[in-house]
Design an enzyme around this catalytic site. Structure first.
Site, PDB file in Angstrom:
ATOM      1  N   ASP A  40       0.731  -1.152  -0.008  1.00  8.58           N
ATOM      2  CA  ASP A  40       0.001   0.320  -0.194  1.00  8.58           C
ATOM      3  C   ASP A  40       0.948   1.204  -0.031  1.00  8.58           C
ATOM      4  OD1 ASP A  40      -2.300  -1.561   0.438  1.00  8.58           O
ATOM      5  OD2 ASP A  40      -2.219  -1.550   2.040  1.00  8.58           O
ATOM      6  N   TYR A  68       6.480  -8.583   8.611  1.00 11.62           N
ATOM      7  CA  TYR A  68       6.046  -7.050   8.656  1.00 11.62           C
ATOM      8  C   TYR A  68       6.382  -6.696  10.120  1.00 11.62           C
ATOM      9  CZ  TYR A  68       3.408  -8.016   4.349  1.00 11.62           C
ATOM     10  OH  TYR A  68       3.181  -8.303   3.095  1.00 11.62           O
ATOM     11  N   ASP A  82      -6.575   1.447   8.039  1.00  9.68           N
ATOM     12  CA  ASP A  82      -5.173   1.970   8.529  1.00  9.68           C
ATOM     13  C   ASP A  82      -5.436   3.549   8.195  1.00  9.68           C
ATOM     14  OD1 ASP A  82      -5.286   3.019   5.801  1.00  9.68           O
ATOM     15  OD2 ASP A  82      -4.281   1.543   4.709  1.00  9.68           O
ATOM     16  N   ARG A 181      -3.568  -5.272   8.064  1.00  5.70           N
ATOM     17  CA  ARG A 181      -4.560  -4.165   8.347  1.00  5.70           C
ATOM     18  C   ARG A 181      -5.718  -5.057   8.991  1.00  5.70           C
ATOM     19  NH1 ARG A 181      -6.547  -1.357   3.198  1.00  5.70           N
ATOM     20  NH2 ARG A 181      -5.539  -3.196   2.152  1.00  5.70           N
TER      21      ARG A 181
END
Length: 297
Positions: A40, A68, A82, A181
């Site tokens: 993203d 992550y 987010d 997310r």
């Protein structure tokens, strides 16, 4: 002519994955560029880029496990799960009484292992040929089907209490297709206060690490991994003779060689260290699943 290879890029915030591909095309002077796994615009970190014939390897990289680093903000929800979305709800003060360290740990534990996850409605998943986020932006209500994913690690590294919210710094190891997310959203739901991501950084894709990645301003000088070196990080390497390499490139099977593969696929590398392609078992034989374009030596 640009040599084929795999380029590791540390994507900065604010750029789309397509922006990075476009910059790579300009920097290297070729149109044949693709990536293995979208990030993203808000996210930073490792983007695996295929150049020239090495774009054929991306199929075998995109499904790799990933790592992550993220910050989850508890106490607020947004329309995108987010920080890019507008805040929709804020948890009342009364809701925080039950958000103890033990409850947070239990909520994280419930989202670890093999889980069923509903992707965010603003994801890039296609619904009847259109991206989910495009449908949401057009005012449509989108509810995506749950998918099975594996979260092998979900560790809370730090926590900070703010004015009406709690931030959790986390590290997540997960299978391809996992939405961080959604983990933030679902943890917030479980705790009764809501949640979303405020930061996301991808540090690993399979055996590729962001520590080896080039900055976005250094693409023209960045060193590419050769197709053989990159393939050997994703698949078991299989050394083949010059004659076998020629046969594979011509679509011929290697009769009776299936026992040379421990898994279902391998990277066939010739005597000069050049990637011939990816081979697979077919009965007792080996055959090409993907051939690399031949390069002049």
């Amino acid at each position: 002519m640009v040599s084929p290879g795999i380029l590791l890029v540390d994507k900065p915030a604010g750029l789309t994955s397509h922006d990075v591909v476009a910059r790579t095309r300009r920097a290297l002077g070729t149109r044949k560029v693709g990536h293995a796994g979208t990030l993203d615009p808000m996210a930073t970190g490792l983007l695996v880029i295929g150049v020239e014939g090495a774009t054929r390897l991306l199929t075998y990289i995109v499904g790799a496990d990933k790592t992550y680093e993220a910050t989850i903000r508890l106490g607020q929800t947004t329309g995108t799960d987010d920080a890019d979305g507008d805040i929709l709800t804020r948890a009342p003060e009364s809701a925080w009484a039950s958000v103890t360290p033990e409850r947070v740990s239990a909520g994280v534990s419930a989202l670890t292992g093999a889980i069923s996850q509903v992707p965010s409605s603003v994801s890039a998943i296609k619904v009847d040929g259109r991206r989910a986020y495009d449908r949401v932006r057009a005012g449509e209500e989108v509810v995506l089907a749950p998918r099975d994913v594996t979260v092998s690690r979900f560790d809370v590294i730090d926590r900070r209490i703010g004015d009406g919210f709690m931030d959790l710094d986390v590290v997540v190891d997960c299978s391809s297709g996992t939405y961080i997310r959604s983990l933030a959203r679902d943890l917030g739901i479980d705790l009764g206060v809501g949640g979303h991501l405020t930061a996301l950084r991808r540090t690993r894709v399979g055996d590729f690490d962001v520590a080896d990645a080039a900055d976005i301003d250094d693409l023209a000088e960045a060193e590419l991994l050769t197709p053989a070196a990159a393939a050997a990080r994703v698949l078991d390497p299989l050394q083949v003779s010059t004659a076998d390499a020629r046969d594979l490139r011509h679509g011929k099977r290697l009769a009776g060689r299936a026992d040379r593969l421990s898994g279902s696929l391998a990277a066939a590398i010739d005597e000069d260290g050049v990637l011939v392609g990816v081979v697979e078992k077919r009965g007792a034989d080996l055959k090409s699943a993907m051939n690399m374009p031949e390069i002049s030596r």
